[in-house]
Design a protein around this motif. Structure first.
Motif, PDB file in Angstrom:
ATOM      1  N   ALA A  79       0.860  -1.147  -0.158  1.00 30.68           N
ATOM      2  CA  ALA A  79       0.145   0.044  -0.020  1.00 30.68           C
ATOM      3  C   ALA A  79       0.645   1.282   0.050  1.00 30.68           C
ATOM      4  CB  ALA A  79      -0.924   0.154   1.284  1.00 30.68           C
ATOM      5  N   ALA A  80       1.879   1.399   0.820  1.00 33.68           N
ATOM      6  CA  ALA A  80       2.961   2.207   0.813  1.00 33.68           C
ATOM      7  C   ALA A  80       3.549   2.699  -0.535  1.00 33.68           C
ATOM      8  CB  ALA A  80       3.735   2.228   1.900  1.00 33.68           C
ATOM      9  N   VAL A  81       3.808   1.448  -1.156  1.00 31.43           N
ATOM     10  CA  VAL A  81       4.612   1.668  -2.475  1.00 31.43           C
ATOM     11  C   VAL A  81       3.508   2.427  -3.381  1.00 31.43           C
ATOM     12  CG1 VAL A  81       5.327   0.439  -4.579  1.00 31.43           C
ATOM     13  CG2 VAL A  81       6.248   0.212  -2.387  1.00 31.43           C
ATOM     14  N   GLY A  82       2.351   1.696  -3.519  1.00 33.07           N
ATOM     15  CA  GLY A  82       1.533   2.365  -4.422  1.00 33.07           C
ATOM     16  C   GLY A  82       1.036   3.818  -3.866  1.00 33.07           C
ATOM     17  N   ARG A  83       1.040   4.323  -2.846  1.00 27.99           N
ATOM     18  CA  ARG A  83       0.460   5.523  -2.533  1.00 27.99           C
ATOM     19  C   ARG A  83       2.000   6.355  -2.687  1.00 27.99           C
ATOM     20  NH1 ARG A  83      -3.459   6.812   0.173  1.00 27.99           N
ATOM     21  NH2 ARG A  83      -3.547   4.848   1.403  1.00 27.99           N
ATOM     22  N   GLY A  84       2.734   6.011  -2.322  1.00 28.93           N
ATOM     23  CA  GLY A  84       4.259   6.884  -2.830  1.00 28.93           C
ATOM     24  C   GLY A  84       4.357   6.991  -4.316  1.00 28.93           C
ATOM     25  N   THR A  85       3.851   5.918  -5.094  1.00 24.77           N
ATOM     26  CA  THR A  85       4.045   6.208  -6.522  1.00 24.77           C
ATOM     27  C   THR A  85       3.170   7.266  -6.989  1.00 24.77           C
ATOM     28  OG1 THR A  85       4.315   3.688  -6.839  1.00 24.77           O
ATOM     29  CG2 THR A  85       3.568   4.768  -8.761  1.00 24.77           C
ATOM     30  N   SER A  86       1.950   7.243  -6.443  1.00 28.68           N
ATOM     31  CA  SER A  86       0.881   8.189  -6.514  1.00 28.68           C
ATOM     32  C   SER A  86       1.224   9.699  -6.024  1.00 28.68           C
ATOM     33  CB  SER A  86      -0.308   7.999  -6.000  1.00 28.68           C
ATOM     34  OG  SER A  86      -1.416   9.050  -6.246  1.00 28.68           O
ATOM     35  N   ILE A  87       2.043   9.729  -5.122  1.00 28.80           N
ATOM     36  CA  ILE A  87       2.517  11.164  -4.842  1.00 28.80           C
ATOM     37  C   ILE A  87       3.624  11.662  -5.746  1.00 28.80           C
ATOM     38  CG2 ILE A  87       4.131  12.173  -3.017  1.00 28.80           C
ATOM     39  CD1 ILE A  87       2.472  10.366  -0.653  1.00 28.80           C
ATOM     40  N   ILE A  88       4.189  10.763  -6.087  1.00 26.95           N
ATOM     41  CA  ILE A  88       5.158  11.136  -7.044  1.00 26.95           C
ATOM     42  C   ILE A  88       4.792  11.277  -8.420  1.00 26.95           C
ATOM     43  CG2 ILE A  88       7.426  10.483  -8.358  1.00 26.95           C
ATOM     44  CD1 ILE A  88       8.034   8.920  -5.366  1.00 26.95           C
ATOM     45  N   LEU A  89       4.143  10.399  -8.959  1.00 28.50           N
ATOM     46  CA  LEU A  89       3.691  10.310 -10.303  1.00 28.50           C
ATOM     47  C   LEU A  89       2.373  11.341 -10.682  1.00 28.50           C
ATOM     48  CD1 LEU A  89       4.535   6.847 -11.797  1.00 28.50           C
ATOM     49  CD2 LEU A  89       5.781   8.856 -11.840  1.00 28.50           C
TER      50      LEU A  89
END
Length: 117
Positions: A79-89
């Protein structure tokens, strides 16, 4: 102490899941999600953000083994990887995004490190 932290993490996971499962509209409002008139979005919140997390936390408590708790940690890490990806991209870096990712990282780190090392 680890037992207490395990139960606290699983109870928090169950609580987060119950909110999304039982009150998907509330969860969607907090997550700034909207439907287009279809109920499929409510179904997705109930399943992926709700009952799934209740299920994995209950399973970890029933299994009561380090690998069970670590698996919940891996779910939080994902979940953190997905959320981090969204924050960046996607530029979704709002206060809520940062709060959720902080909780996800903290739970992932504890559950993985405490049970696999």
């Amino acid at each position: 102490m680890i037992t207490i932290l395990n139960y606290a993490a699983m109870l928090a996971t169950i609580a987060f899941g119950l909110i999304a499962w039982i009150k998907p509209r509330y969860a969607m409002k907090k997550l700034d999600l909207k439907t287009d008139g279809s109920t499929l979005g409510l179904s997705e919140i109930r399943a992926a953000n709700g009952a799934l997390f209740v299920g994995i936390a209950v399973a970890a408590l029933l299994i009561n083994a380090p690998l069970g708790f670590a698996m919940v940690g891996f779910a939080y890490a994902g979940a953190a990887v997905g959320r981090g990806t969204s924050i960046i991209l996607d530029g979704s870096g709002q206060t809520t995004s940062y709060a959720f990712i902080a909780v996800e990282i903290a739970l992932a780190a504890y559950l993985i490190l405490a049970h696999l090392l």
